[in-house]
Design a protein around this motif. Structure first.
Motif, PDB file in Angstrom:
ATOM      1  N   VAL A  27      32.961  35.977  45.362  1.00  0.00           N
ATOM      2  CA  VAL A  27      33.885  35.063  44.743  1.00  0.00           C
ATOM      3  C   VAL A  27      34.944  34.719  45.476  1.00  0.00           C
ATOM      4  O   VAL A  27      35.276  35.285  46.549  1.00  0.00           O
ATOM      5  CB  VAL A  27      34.556  36.023  43.596  1.00  0.00           C
ATOM      6  N   VAL A  28      35.377  33.349  45.107  1.00  0.00           N
ATOM      7  CA  VAL A  28      36.261  32.658  46.180  1.00  0.00           C
ATOM      8  C   VAL A  28      37.312  32.317  44.881  1.00  0.00           C
ATOM      9  O   VAL A  28      37.234  31.754  44.015  1.00  0.00           O
ATOM     10  CB  VAL A  28      35.836  31.425  46.876  1.00  0.00           C
TER      11      VAL A  28
ATOM     12  N   ASP B  93      39.576  41.203  37.608  1.00  0.00           N
ATOM     13  CA  ASP B  93      38.537  40.909  37.194  1.00  0.00           C
ATOM     14  C   ASP B  93      37.129  40.600  38.407  1.00  0.00           C
ATOM     15  O   ASP B  93      35.990  40.682  38.223  1.00  0.00           O
ATOM     16  CB  ASP B  93      38.559  39.580  36.140  1.00  0.00           C
ATOM     17  N   ALA B  94      37.656  40.098  39.339  1.00  0.00           N
ATOM     18  CA  ALA B  94      36.832  39.866  40.547  1.00  0.00           C
ATOM     19  C   ALA B  94      36.339  41.182  41.104  1.00  0.00           C
ATOM     20  O   ALA B  94      35.057  41.308  41.255  1.00  0.00           O
ATOM     21  CB  ALA B  94      37.583  39.080  41.518  1.00  0.00           C
ATOM     22  N   GLY B  95      37.128  42.338  40.977  1.00  0.00           N
ATOM     23  CA  GLY B  95      36.772  43.635  41.536  1.00  0.00           C
ATOM     24  C   GLY B  95      35.749  44.219  40.423  1.00  0.00           C
ATOM     25  O   GLY B  95      34.719  44.794  40.877  1.00  0.00           O
TER      26      GLY B  95
ATOM     27  N   GLU C 195      31.891  40.307  48.120  1.00  0.00           N
ATOM     28  CA  GLU C 195      33.513  39.794  48.815  1.00  0.00           C
ATOM     29  C   GLU C 195      34.129  39.018  47.707  1.00  0.00           C
ATOM     30  O   GLU C 195      33.470  37.989  47.200  1.00  0.00           O
ATOM     31  CB  GLU C 195      33.091  38.946  50.158  1.00  0.00           C
ATOM     32  N   LEU C 196      35.348  39.101  47.919  1.00  0.00           N
ATOM     33  CA  LEU C 196      36.264  38.106  47.282  1.00  0.00           C
ATOM     34  C   LEU C 196      37.113  37.584  48.482  1.00  0.00           C
ATOM     35  O   LEU C 196      38.073  38.370  49.205  1.00  0.00           O
ATOM     36  CB  LEU C 196      37.326  39.070  46.466  1.00  0.00           C
TER      37      LEU C 196
ATOM     38  N   VAL D  10      40.185  45.477  44.326  1.00  0.00           N
ATOM     39  CA  VAL D  10      38.673  45.234  44.640  1.00  0.00           C
ATOM     40  C   VAL D  10      38.272  46.234  45.852  1.00  0.00           C
ATOM     41  O   VAL D  10      37.131  46.743  45.740  1.00  0.00           O
ATOM     42  CB  VAL D  10      38.812  43.785  45.416  1.00  0.00           C
ATOM     43  N   GLY D  11      38.824  46.270  47.017  1.00  0.00           N
ATOM     44  CA  GLY D  11      38.434  47.360  48.288  1.00  0.00           C
ATOM     45  C   GLY D  11      38.964  46.837  49.367  1.00  0.00           C
ATOM     46  O   GLY D  11      40.023  46.069  49.404  1.00  0.00           O
TER      47      GLY D  11
END
Ligand SMILES: C[S@@+](CC[C@H](N)C(=O)[O-])C[C@H]1O[C@@H](n2cnc3c(N)ncnc32)[C@H](O)[C@@H]1O
Length: 390
Positions: free
Chosen positions: A318-319, A341-343, A351-352, A370-371
């Motif tokens: 996700v970018v 939401d990306a997480g 990966e974000l 996310v992380g």
């Protein structure tokens, strides 16, 4: 802000809510410009209600339903045609209509001729960008009734005289009302005849050298973030995306005009891209951008709030160049909502990639939502990070 005379109006602004947009004690779902617009247009709205056979009224840019539901509740209007660029505005209007017992008094419409055809009253919350105002003014002048009155209101701090000038290119009479509670309404009448209207300007397009064999062409409708310009944060981010993990598909979250999706598709010939934004103008612009760069066959464009349509743990990459505005309000909550939401949708190892104004110090939030988050690059203004889903 206190509700202006709820007993007199029969409509309590304070019952409106913002969800699914971020809700916080310092953010409310209506403001004094909504109240001033309804008061200024009251006589015309009553007249429209007494002639239900003629096309009703049109509302453009209602934030969360104050104008639409206020007009319906105060004047008994039905059949109100409403355009809101952000999907969250539509969702909030639906939910507020249901809470207030006013479902079915309006229809959602895209920004196109049927929204304004034959309309004689248009309530407009002035958009932030002059390009968005120009596109709306052109549409009303071309398609509304010849006796249309446009009430265009906003907060004085967001208004400029250039807005009067834009309206004056499309209407014979433009007047500014008195200010009230830091708000003002411009009234526009007498749309110019077709031969005197400016040439249609939208969508606009611009080509940008981003270090590829071909220039990147951006296309934009009026309300798309930044027009057809290349956002400076995004320009800084693009070359670092070569370091992003391999993926079958990449998601351009908050795609705007589709810069990131188009760049990724151009630089990775096997990659599929999903470009998604809650703005109707952005989604429409991104579709044009992807086609203009010859990559539409590997792209899907959606209009959605954050990554709502995507299941948990389903994506690899996700970018995001996150927004820091919700309408006119500057609030970090919107970026945090998109990080979270990306997480949610990233699979373990996914990966974000994000770029943000360095002063915003998003790294702890990205790590939490996310992380583990690594700083990939930084210049005096922007920071690029990659966060990997655990
Ligand atoms: C800073 S702009 C970035 C646009 C584009 N990606 C670029 O790089 O030029 C942020 C974008 O996020 C979008 N956005 C804001 N809130 C959103 C939400 N809840 N869901 C999806 N997109 C949203 C805005 O409409 C805007 O297009």
């Amino acid at each position: 802000m206190t509700d202006p005379a709820p007993g007199r109006t029969g409509f309590e602004f304070s019952r409106l809510r913002r969800r699914p947009d971020v809700e916080a004690p310092n953010l409310q779902a209506w403001d004094a410009a909504d109240a001033l617009l309804l008061d200024t247009a009251a006589a015309d709205l009553s007249a429209a209600a007494s002639e239900p056979a003629r096309p009703g009224i049109t509302v453009i840019g209602d934030s969360y339903g104050a104008l639409t539901l206020g007009a319906a509740a105060r004047h008994g209007l039905r059949g109100i045609r409403v355009h809101q660029d952000p999907l969250s505005g539509e969702q909030a209007l639906d939910a507020n209509a249901s809470d207030l017992g006013l479902p079915g008094v309006f229809t959602h419409q895209p920004l196109a001729a049927p929204l304004v055809e034959g309309a004689r009253v248009v309530l407009l919350r002035l958009p932030r960008s002059l390009a968005a105002l120009e596109e709306i003014a052109a549409l009303i002048a071309a398609s509304a009734a010849p006796d249309v009155t446009v009430y265009a209101g906003g907060r004085v701090k967001h208004m400029t005289t250039a807005m009067n000038e834009v309206l004056a290119r499309y209407f014979g009479a433009v007047t500014a009302g008195l200010g009230r509670q830091k708000s003002r309404v411009l009234t526009a009448r007498s749309p110019l005849p077709p031969g005197q209207l400016p040439e249609p300007a939208f969508p606009v397009s611009q080509q940008h050298d981003v270090g590829l064999a071909q220039p990147l062409e951006l296309r934009a409708y009026g309300a798309a973030f930044g027009g057809a310009a290349l956002d400076p944060g995004t320009r800084f981010l693009l070359p670092y995306l070569a370091e992003a993990r391999l993926a079958r598909r990449a998601v351009d979250l908050g795609c705007g005009t589709g810069t990131i999706a188009a760049y990724l598709a151009l630089t990775r010939p096997d990659l599929r891209v999903l470009a998604t934004d809650q703005s109707a103008a952005a989604a429409a612009s991104a579709a044009l951008t992807l086609a203009a760069n010859g990559v539409a066959d590997r792209a899907v464009v959606t209009r959605a709030d954050a990554l709502d349509p995507l299941p948990d743990s389903s994506e690899e990459l996700v970018v995001l160049n996150p927004p820091f505005h919700i309408g006119a309000a500057v609030h970090a909550g919107i970026a945090l909502k998109l990080f979270a939401d990306a997480g949610r949708v990233l699979a373990p190892g996914g990966e974000l990639w994000t770029v943000w104004n360095s002063h915003l110090l998003y790294k702890p939030a990205l790590t939490r939502l996310v992380g583990p988050t690594r700083e990939v690059a930084r210049n005096p203004k922007f920071t690029v990070t990659v966060s990997t889903r655990r």
